[in-house]
Scaffold this motif. Structure first.
Motif, PDB file in Angstrom:
ATOM      1  N   GLN A  35      42.144  32.855  81.514  1.00 63.73           N
ATOM      2  CA  GLN A  35      41.122  32.666  80.482  1.00 63.73           C
ATOM      3  C   GLN A  35      41.377  31.400  79.682  1.00 63.73           C
ATOM      4  O   GLN A  35      40.578  31.019  78.840  1.00 63.73           O
ATOM      5  CB  GLN A  35      41.090  33.853  79.516  1.00 63.73           C
ATOM      6  N   GLU A 144      39.304  32.012  73.410  1.00 66.53           N
ATOM      7  CA  GLU A 144      39.068  32.025  74.856  1.00 66.53           C
ATOM      8  C   GLU A 144      37.691  31.428  75.172  1.00 66.53           C
ATOM      9  O   GLU A 144      37.515  30.736  76.169  1.00 66.53           O
ATOM     10  CB  GLU A 144      39.196  33.453  75.409  1.00 66.53           C
ATOM     11  N   ARG A 179      36.388  39.172  80.171  1.00 67.41           N
ATOM     12  CA  ARG A 179      37.345  38.481  81.046  1.00 67.41           C
ATOM     13  C   ARG A 179      37.088  38.720  82.518  1.00 67.41           C
ATOM     14  O   ARG A 179      37.403  37.891  83.359  1.00 67.41           O
ATOM     15  CB  ARG A 179      38.766  38.926  80.691  1.00 67.41           C
TER      16      ARG A 179
END
Lengths: 220, 220
Positions: A35, A144, A179
């Motif tokens: 990530q 992220e 994710r």
DNA sequence: CGCTTATTCTATTATTCGCTTGAATAATCG
DNA sequence: CGATTATTCAAGCGAATAATAGAATAAGCG
């Protein structure tokens, strides 16, 4: 004729790679690193490992050349060393899904709601993004998102989803992603939004899958 | 909220797969199995492992569900359990090649002649096969040829290459292939043929790569 | 400079792993 | 049936591994 010792040395090199992947903690670290770049401290917190332990695992990954690091001030930032590492991780996941019935059982327990909340596929999502009929939200932590997100996505970290819901568009469907397929954030975001009467679905893919498919990623 | 113990259990499942790949001996066994079904005895001989040791490694692979077995008379034949296992092996090789400089050094020592004998690419080979300008020989042991070989290939096991050379076509180029990029058979075959004045090159790919690319494989 | 924060190093411990050896099981053959 | 062949099982040993705790290093800050 062909030196058996040399052949063994070749397989030892291959095994260096797979040995590095052979611990659950290291797979989780690699998943987080896919990530984006992160410091030891943050990785340790996210994985619930002690800092010393996380550091040692990261060094094992570095020795296998799967990750690289750079210093920035007093922190050391680790990152995946090569796109092929993501391919490798994906291959491990794919084989595990194909072969291990146990994984399915465990995932079912962990990813509560996965079965109710039908995901939207990559191609379908692309189509509807182009048609402008959906709002795409990235529910991962803000940093992220900074490191790279799907083109056209808005950052709405999971803990802000509830308050964001008030201002969410009521006519368009909201698509949440996080994710990847083993991340619970998107599931929880979808649950929270639906509870507030907003039409929401989760995307099947995360950033890694999207990038691997050659689709556009934006940063910042 | 998200159960950390469950998350750990998921990564443990993924790690089952990579743990199974974490020993050089098991990688070698999987490579052999990617050429076709084989009995414990033959695998032990080919890898220079004791039979008991090979059997144990095979059982570890079976526990990770990467291989399956069936009994045929008094022998037990093992095979890869799923095409995704070959993808996984290929991903490990690719990452090792991309990241480990040591591998290149060891491979150079083992694959004597790899640098002199320029390989012919998959697409080029297909083109020339269709044009009928090459003779394609499979220099692996005969039983591996039986299990599956490139369409249009003739079986000429390495030990028969020298005698076959006498009857080889002198006007057409001979292309030799074997198990894959880390197999020495094709290199040795090319060397033997050239010594006898025959125009010979090695193919870049083995059966796994050919199959992975969706190109035709024949059996028997 | 001394203090704080981030990371790594070292030593220790319990556990797992890979391999060997010798016995056990299972199918085939005379 | 007993002999042969192929494979697996069980026990044991040395080496490698994962985790912990505490010391050491290194950069930033007042």
């Amino acid at each position: 004729m062909a030196d058996p010792a040399a052949k063994q040395r070749i397989y030892e090199q291959f095994a260096r790679i797979s040995k590095a992947l052979a611990a659950p903690a290291r797979l989780e670290l690699l998943d987080l690193l896919s990530q984006g770049e992160r410091a030891v401290d943050g990785l340790a917190r996210a994985t619930a490992l002690s800092v010393a332990n996380a550091s040692q695992h990261l060094q094992i990954l570095a020795a296998a050349r799967l990750v690289e690091s750079r210093r920035e001030g007093q922190r050391i930032l680790y990152r995946l060393a090569d796109p092929s590492v993501e391919v490798l991780l994906h291959a491990v996941r794919t084989t595990a899904e194909a072969r291990l019935a146990e994984l399915d059982a465990v995932a079912r327990a962990y990813l509560v709601g996965r079965d109710e909340f039908e995901p939207i596929s990559r191609t379908e999502l692309r189509r509807r993004l182009q048609a402008g009929t959906v709002t795409l939200i990235d529910v991962r932590p803000a940093d992220e998102y900074q490191h790279g997100h799907l083109a056209g996505a808005v950052s709405v970290p999971l803990e802000e989803v509830a308050s964001w819901a008030a201002s969410a568009p009521r006519r368009r469907t909201v698509v949440a992603y996080c994710r990847g397929p083993y991340c619970v954030y998107a599931l929880q975001a979808v649950a929270a939004l639906r509870k507030r009467g907003i039409s929401a679905v989760r995307a099947e893919d995360g950033v890694s899958e999207w990038r691997a498919a050659g689709l556009p990623i934006e940063a910042g």
